[in-house]
Design a protein around this motif. Structure first.
Motif: not given
Length: 845
Positions: A570-599
């Motif tokens: 038998k094995k039990d496990s548990s954990a929180p996971t998350w995502l933090l991100g941001a995206d910015y449109k320099l122009q209507p058709d140009w997007m920059l993004y960054g993110k940090y995720a815990r898996g």
């Protein structure tokens, strides 16, 4: 108008190969052009008919270029043009996706960015169909957790998401997710019949019909039948004449019922049956100093088989199992109820139930070992002497074949899921949010497992009709009473695993300005797995067919029943996971993004493993990604998407092989939380429309992986064989992988239809599979393949499409994977498909 529709569909497919779309103003022009009368002298400019690309990577429908996720998208026409009918085929065209085909097409596991699924872990790459994760396997042999046979027909698209998916998706995965989105029943009566014929007696038939029963009920029915002879030719005369064949039938029924103006019920019922001869490796090297070389007949038998195969066709293989066969049966029901409470709030319930049954009778290492006519043994005085084997010459003996136990299945598992989602947005659309609850349960329907023979001669594995000719011969050689030296054994591993998974999650996008958006997501997952197994073996005294039973863990102890050999885990496990991100449109058709995720990937049990290593802990990853998505319209139109990523893994789940010190027990595998790893790399996806009617698309991935730390451990009585040593890459990783396509649509009169010629080149550099400390052949050499497709859509303005295709056009001979069992004496290879030529006709109505 119909002619325009056929041509537009093809153009859309070519652009979707890059997973992107053109700017909004270009799409407006495209829609206007699609509605305008066609010029009499030529078809329209190809780029003028590109459609919007919508995806559901974040569980809501969005424009692909607006989604801050690295992903690749294929629609059904692309999958058809490339003859994609399995996850293994899909991986060939997706640079970030790697397949492990060792256990056959129906049991292919996937890896993304160095995150692979080992034999008995949960999937690192989740496979989803209609928002529901694939059914689990749960047995001690591979199967489940992936796209089964017949899953790749009548799809809206396939979306490959890269990186941890630990907030919005039901089952936590550290590598990524593959979403199969089926076509939903529509409001028009329509359908098609498609027939493909090709080499090796390929016959692939797909039939679809969409029926609007009334203004509230819509029905869609489909069947997919695919059959092809195997390209591996069995020269042993034992069992089937070929291997690596296809033979499946899949059916699907989808029903949409509008229960009320804002209440919809969507049900999918699907079933499939695959019945093939399975995959079979081919020996390409042997180790004369292996642990089994102490057995007098072993080296000669392996050397003889290697010589026979090399003297025959390059796709020749040998098999010693008369019952070699792999069957895969699956049933699944999915019900999705969507209640649009108001314009800003939606409640959705997704429930599913599935059964998976697999019978796996195959030759693990592709061996057909025969006792040679002579052997060389010690003369007791420091020299050697050649001894004839006499009546024993030519008697076959086994090397770990895998068979289904009598009356049981290799995998016999049910899986049920229940998910409730609440989605909403503020009245000004500045905040979009969703929250939900997820529950999954899976358990064996009946005990399941496998049996495996070591150095026996068995005419019937399931009924234990075996003998020990090597032990008998050794007894004669040592002038002992025949039957007193025991060499062979028949192993038995039967049990079951139960999973319980609960998750609660929430995620929201915050639009701080027209250009800047923040994303935050959190999930808490609680997992439990319990398992049991009966592990025993039977020993055969020389030529005596009456076996003696003992437990693998209690060598030499005679027991009366396999139930005495049972262990529970038998094995039990548990954990929180998350995502933090941001995206910015320099122009209507140009997007920059960054993110940090815990898996996070759950810990679990392996009741079939060696003592002391029958449970393992969760795996954790911190993932960082920066990306850019750009669309442009000018002298050259197209898009360019790039992402950079870095992953840090802790307590990574790696599969270790365990070999008995004295080779008295068949080898086994366990999952070890080995230590720490890191991966980093870059991915590029682009499509360019440089001139009228010409499209160029490119997908490329660079991946650098390293096992930085590996913990020490011991397993008494066994030799541990790690998949990688400190400083080596992770298994199933290749540094460079690309797919490039060029397509040209001929400038013909629109009334003739759209004729397009396309070629795709795929390449991957050397792929690391297993550590050099285990043997010298753990790397798959690099290879490149050319594929061609010539299509004529809307022939003469009629609802008929025809196509001719060629895969592996230059007939490249290559290894798709290797099994470097050097310590057991051999290295084997999984051979890729040779050149395949064929044609396809589709009639729409």
């Amino acid at each position: 108008m119909k002619q325009k529709l056929y041509r537009s569909t093809f153009c859309t497919a070519m652009v979707l190969g890059s997973g992107s779309a053109l700017p909004a103003h270009a799409q407006d022009a495209a829609e206007a052009a699609a509605q305008a009368p066609a010029a009499a002298e030529a078809a329209p400019v190809a780029g003028a008919e590109i459609e919007e690309v919508l995806v559901t990577a974040r569980r809501i429908q969005e424009r692909l270029q607006d989604v801050p996720i690295s992903m690749t998208v294929f629609d059904q026409s692309q999958l058809t043009d490339r003859n994609v009918s399995s996850a293994r085929d899909l991986a060939g065209y997706t640079p970030s996706l790697q397949a492990n085909p060792r256990f056959g097409t129906d049991s292919t596991s996937l890896a993304i960015r160095g995150f692979s699924q080992e034999l008995r872990t949960t999937a690192s790459v989740g496979m989803y169909f209609a928002d529901v994760v694939s059914p689990r396997g749960g047995g001690n042999t591979p199967g489940g957790d992936g796209a089964g046979p017949g899953a790749f027909f009548d799809l809206q698209n396939v979306q490959v998401l890269k990186g941890p998916q630990g907030t919005l998706f039901g089952r936590n995965t550290t590598g990524g997710a593959v979403l199969l989105v089926p076509r939903k029943p529509g409001a028009q009566f329509e359908g098609y019949v498609e027939q493909s014929l090709g080499d090796d007696n390929l016959a692939h038939t797909t039939a679809i019909v969409n029926v609007p029963v009334n203004d509230r009920i819509r029905l869609r029915l489909g069947v997919d039948r695919n059959r092809r002879d195997g390209y591996l030719k069995n020269i042993s005369g034992v069992g089937p004449k070929d291997f690596a064949d296809l033979d499946y039938t899949a059916g699907r029924a989808s029903l949409v019922v509008d229960l009320a103006p804002r209440l919809e019920n969507y049900t999918i019922l699907s079933a499939s049956l695959s019945d093939t001869n399975g995959q079979l490796p081919r020996i390409f090297a042997f180790n004369p100093a292996s642990g089994l070389s102490v057995i007098p007949v072993f080296n000669g038998a392996v050397s003889d088989q290697l010589a026979r195969e090399q003297a025959a066709d390059k796709y020749a293989v040998e098999n010693d199992d008369p019952n070699a066969r792999v069957t895969n049966r699956s049933l699944q029901g999915i019900n999705t109820t969507t209640w649009t409470i108001n314009d800003g709030l939606t409640l959705k319930n997704i429930a599913s139930y599935a059964q998976l049954k697999i019978d796996n009778n195959n030759n693990t290492y592709g061996t057909n070992l025969l006792i040679p006519s002579t052997v060389t043994v010690s003369n007791g005085q420091g020299g050697t002497v050649t001894v004839p084997t006499g009546a024993y010459a030519g008697i076959p003996f086994s090397l770990f074949p895998n068979n289904t136990p009598k009356g049981l299945h290799s995998i016999d598992q049910w899986t049920a899921t229940e998910e409730v989602q609440l989605l909403g947005h503020t009245s000004d659309n500045r905040i979009n949010w969703q929250t939900g609850f997820y529950y999954e349960a899976s358990r064996e329907l009946h005990p399941n497992g496998s049996s495996s023979s070591l150095l026996n001669n068995c005419s019937d594995y399931q009924n234990q009709v075996c003998s020990d000719p090597i032990g008998d011969f050794v007894s004669q050689l040592q002038r002992q009473q025949p039957g007193t030296t025991l060499v062979g054994s028949l192993g038995w591993q039967v049990g079951g695993i139960e999973y319980r998974n609960i998750g609660i999650y929430g995620q929201a996008d915050f639009k701080l300005s027209e250009a800047l958006k923040l994303t935050a997501g959190l999930r808490y997952t609680k997992d439990q797995s319990t398992g049991w197994a009966e592990m025993a073996r039977w020993r055969f005294a020389g030529s005596n067919d009456t076996p003696t039973l003992d437990c693998t863990d209690r060598q030499g102890t005679i027991v009366s029943s396999t139930s005495v050999c049972r262990n529970d885990q038998k094995k039990d496990s548990s954990a929180p996971t998350w995502l933090l991100g941001a995206d910015y449109k320099l122009q209507p058709d140009w997007m920059l993004y960054g993110k940090y995720a815990r898996g996070y990937r759950m810990g679990s049990v392996i009741p079939y493993a060696v003592p002391g290593y029958r449970t393992f802990d969760p795996e954790q990853v911190d993932s960082f990604e920066l990306g850019s998505k750009t669309s442009f319209d000018g002298a050259i139109r197209g898009n360019f998407n790039v992402s950079l990523f870095y992953n840090k893994l802790k307590d990574q789940q790696l599969q270790y092989g365990f070999r008995s010190v004295d080779n008295s027990v068949a080898g086994n595998a366990s999952i070890i939380n080995a230590g720490a790893s890191r991966t980093y790399g870059a991915e590029v996806e682009s499509v360019l429309l440089p001139v009228k009617a010409l499209r160029l698309s490119l997908s490329y991935a660079y991946l650098n992986t390293k096992l930085e730390k590996i913990d020490d451990f011991t397993a008494p009585g066994f030799v541990a064989q790690p998949p990688a040593a400190e400083g080596e890459p992770l298994p199933y990783t290749t540094k460079h992988k690309l797919s490039a396509t060029a397509a040209y649509t001929l400038p013909l009169d629109a009334s003739l239809g759209a004729v397009t010629a396309s070629t795709t080149y795929t390449y991957q550099s050397d792929m690391f599979v297993s550590s050099s400390t285990n043997g010298p052949n753990g790397t798959v050499p690099s290879y490149g393949l050319f594929n061609l497709n010539l299509s004529w859509d809307g022939v003469g303005g009629k609802p008929v499409d025809i196509a001719f295709f060629a895969t592996n056009l230059l007939d490249q001979y290559y290894r798709a994977s290797v099994i470097d069992s050097w310590q057991q004496g051999i290295s084997t290879q999984i051979l890729g498909e040779p050149r395949m030529l064929g044609g396809r006709v589709r009639l729409s109505f």
